[in-house]
Design an enzyme around this catalytic site. Structure first.
Site, PDB file in Angstrom:
ATOM      1  N   ASN A 147       0.890  -1.159   0.016  1.00  0.00           N
ATOM      2  CA  ASN A 147      -0.005  -0.023   0.062  1.00  0.00           C
ATOM      3  C   ASN A 147       0.920   1.181  -0.033  1.00  0.00           C
ATOM      4  OD1 ASN A 147      -2.062   1.728   0.300  1.00  0.00           O
ATOM      5  ND2 ASN A 147      -2.486   1.421   2.511  1.00  0.00           N
ATOM      6  N   ASP A 152      -5.053  -5.135  10.596  1.00  0.00           N
ATOM      7  CA  ASP A 152      -5.323  -4.499   9.359  1.00  0.00           C
ATOM      8  C   ASP A 152      -4.901  -3.125   9.627  1.00  0.00           C
ATOM      9  OD1 ASP A 152      -5.731  -4.625   6.795  1.00  0.00           O
ATOM     10  OD2 ASP A 152      -7.981  -4.296   7.213  1.00  0.00           O
ATOM     11  N   GLY A 211      -9.725   2.757   6.423  1.00  0.00           N
ATOM     12  CA  GLY A 211      -8.815   2.361   7.223  1.00  0.00           C
ATOM     13  C   GLY A 211      -8.673   2.767   8.369  1.00  0.00           C
TER      14      GLY A 211
END
Lengths: 418, 309
Positions: free
Chosen positions: A96, A306, A325
């Site tokens: 990412n 996560d 997120g």
């Protein structure tokens, strides 16, 4: 590195000292002695902490540290510091980044940056070039550089033939292919779970169906191709059921669930708080119950924080525009302990290592010291003060959590929280 | 009760039944005012209101502006097309810049659901939501209920069907909440593709046959098909939509009873409603528009009196 740990209760079902309170002598990064009382004859650093418990080092299969490209969110250096302070001795780093990690040199960059640290950072390469979902990246070359898996972070591979080829190709070198479970035409512009809450908020819904269709597709593909598939962050009851069935058929599939998907339901979104905007979205109580059941019967192989730091500029805006997120490393232990027993929490936090090419090191004499130190019984409300990450987007802010981390001993290094 | 339970009008779901009654009673007074030769009262001479329209609007903006002027408030208007929003400024910054010019109240239309709720947490001014994406349009729902009350005497116990594009409609959602709060029964009717899958969980009846829906109801609120909010096609053609969900005179006359027809505007004549229905005595479409000014005057007046405290 030499250290003497005093009266630590060992929580490690693979250790002969499981559930016993012992002293541990660690010399040159290895456990040289475990006994009821060990004298500090060599005047080593001594660790004596309140209600000290230790376990094998914890592992998180999905973290993001921003760098390269999103350094305003997080850096590898501070990300590693965050992981260590949260008790993790290893973490798999998602691509990412910008540009995404899709080549041998990108993987080498991460390895160089994280080298010589108490935390082992395991880079995941992008499955496709630029994470665009069109052409395979050089998977073998990245594998050779140390990539532990291949994943277009949170991006579905829409083309089923590409996924088929990826699974076939990676199986040549036993590579682990990850597939984000979302059928993007069905999820559309959905920003939260499709349910009564999304309906009453007028927010576009992302239905459970979108996830389940993709999971079903990938399991069909895996059955056809063979190979190794990991499905990160499943979130629905039917996904659990589908994977349970696949495992009965002996397919080589693993999956994870994000801790916040085990803890919250979509009803928390009722006042449009963007801290709760995550992907996959928070679902229903029925889904939460099914995920927890899936963890208990090992259908779900691992949980993950996560961890995805997002700067405030991308969160303090209209819900539709906010990034998905949450950070999660700092709250992972406390949140899991709010759901599970300490024994189960430790079991969960130490699972999944071998799937991501990490060796297990039980707390036994002669083994490498790969240890997390913690107090399982402290109770506190998670606040900004608990955050080490550069970004402060914590979904667990204000939640009553249980258990604090003292630090880690790993890679011949000690990292203890002040 | 002489004051609202809320400091903002962000959505009907944040109101109590007494709030709605208070707004209606206040609107009764203002409706009388706007029918006088001198249509203006000096109530809000010391209040400045900013109308912030981050999405196109004609009638709602006009209605708000007229309501504000009838109350003698100072009014400034802002549309995102002319603003710094396109230069990348955040919503909070844009609004705070305007507020620093000593503005007391914000009327905001915005394309994103929850924009008003979000803003209310970060700025220091009273906010009226003039429509936020597919979330709420509280003053529209209030004027719709007010118009039903005016025509039928009461909202409680009435059967109201909302017909058309429920999926993209803030008007539908606010109307559902408002009507339920006042004890009405609500049904939604439209093609399944334009009904949210979980809409029934809100306690409304769901019907896909227009004739059945009209036979059930006392009032039918016909919504416009919002083509501009659709990024995919939800039905094959407008012609086919009209065949199934358009109200025409023949259909109305074939019902067992005389029902009231409403429409929040703008009307697509010949699509969801034919001209002879829109202009018939069963239609209260223009009364809705007139009541809109009175309702908005009432909402602004009641919120402003909380600021003054």
């Amino acid at each position: 590195m030499n250290i003497l740990i005093k009266s630590a209760t060992i929580i490690d079902s693979k250790s002969e000292f499981h559930n016993k309170t012992q002293d541990l002598l660690i010399e040159n990064g290895k456990i040289s002695k475990i006994a009821t009382k060990i004298k500090n004859t060599n005047n080593y650093q001594e660790v004596k902490l309140d209600n000290l418990h230790i376990s094998q080092g914890w592992f998180d299969s999905s973290v993001c540290f921003g760098e390269p490209g999103f350094e305003e969110r997080e850096t590898i250096k501070n990300g590693l510091k965050t992981a260590a302070s949260a008790g993790f001795t290893a973490a798999a780093l998602n691509a990412n980044t910008y540009p995404v990690l899709d080549s041998n040199s990108d993987i080498t960059f991460v390895n160089t940056k994280s080298h010589n640290n108490a935390v082992s950072l395991l880079p995941i390469g992008s499955l496709t070039l630029g994470g665009k979902g069109e052409d395979l990246a050089e998977l073998y070359d990245m594998h050779s550089a140390g990539a532990v898996a291949f994943y277009d972070y949170k991006k579905p591979i829409s083309n089923p033939n590409l996924m088929k080829i990826a699974l076939q190709y990676a199986s040549n070198f036993d590579g682990l292919v990850c597939s984000f479970p979302q059928e993007s035409k069905i999820s559309g512009h959905g920003v939260m779970n499709e349910n009564i809450t999304s309906t009453s908020l007028g927010l576009k819904g992302n239905p459970a169906l979108a996830e389940e269709l993709q999971v079903a597709r990938d399991l069909f593909l895996l059955e056809y191709t063979g190979g190794k598939l990991h499905i990160p962050t499943i979130s629905t009851a039917t996904s659990v059921a589908l994977i349970r069935e696949a495992k009965k058929k002996k397919l080589d599939v693993t999956c994870s669930a994000a801790i916040h998907n085990l803890y919250f339901t979509d009803t928390v979104l009722k006042d449009f708080n963007t801290h709760f905007k995550v992907l996959p979205p928070l679902r229903t109580q029925e889904d939460v119950d099914a995920l927890i059941e899936g963890i208990k019967d090992s259908t779900i192989d691992m949980v993950t924080s996560d961890h995805n730091p997002i700067d405030i500029e991308q969160k303090k805006i209209e819900f539709d525009h906010a990034e998905y997120g949450t950070i999660g490393l700092e709250s992972a232990f406390g949140a899991l302990q709010a759901i599970f027993s300490t024994k189960k929490t430790i079991d969960i936090l130490t699972k999944g290592k071998t799937r991501f090419a990490l060796e297990q090191a039980p707390i036994n004499i002669g083994n490498k010291a790969n240890i997390t130190l913690f107090n399982p019984d402290t109770k506190y409300s998670f606040s900004q003060n608990n955050i080490v990450s550069k970004s402060k987007n914590a979904i667990f802010e204000g939640e009553a959590l249980k258990g604090t981390v003292y630090g880690i001993i790993s890679n011949n290094k000690v990292s203890l929280n002040k | 009760m002489s004051e609202l339970s809320v400091n903002h009008l962000l959505g009907i779901k944040y109101l109590k039944e007494q709030d709605i009654q208070l707004i209606f009673e206040t609107a009764d007074h203002f409706k009388e005012v706007i029918n006088r030769p001198i249509k203006k009262v000096p109530s809000l001479r010391d209040i400045t209101i900013a109308n912030l329209f981050f999405e196109n609007s004609t009638r709602t903006k006009l209605s708000f502006e007229l309501a504000e002027k009838r109350l003698s408030a100072d009014v400034i208007n802002f549309s995102s097309g002319q603003s710094s929003v396109k230069k990348g400024e955040t919503l909070i910054d844009t609004v705070n810049n305007i507020l620093s010019m000593k503005v007391d109240m914000v009327v905001m239309r915005h394309p994103n659901p929850g924009a008003g709720v979000f803003l209310s947490k970060h700025i220091n001014a009273s906010i009226i939501n003039a429509g936020d994406g597919a979330h709420e349009h509280p003053t529209q729902a209030l004027l719709d209920s007010y118009s039903i009350r005016e025509k039928l005497g009461d909202v409680s116990g009435k059967k109201v069907v909302i017909v058309g594009d429920i999926l993209h409609s803030r008007v539908a959602l606010s109307n559902i909440f408002a009507l339920q709060l006042q004890g009405a029964q609500v049904m939604v009717c439209g093609p399944k593709t334009l009904l949210p899958k979980h809409i029934g969980d809100l306690g409304v009846k769901v019907e896909t046959n227009l004739r059945k829906a009209l036979n059930w109801c006392d009032v039918a609120n016909m919504l416009r098909v919002q083509n501009e909010r659709m990024n995919i096609s939800y039905f094959p053609s407008t012609r086919e939509y009209t065949q199934q969900f358009g109200v025409n005179k023949e259909l109305l006359d074939s019902l067992d009873k005389e029902i009231t027809i409403m429409h929040p505007g703008p009307i697509n004549r010949g699509v969801e409603i034919t001209s002879d229905v829109a202009d018939s005595k069963q239609s209260i479409i223009l009364e809705q528009v007139q009541n809109g000014v009175a309702i908005r005057m009432a909402a602004i007046y009641l919120l402003a009196s909380k600021i003054k405290q």
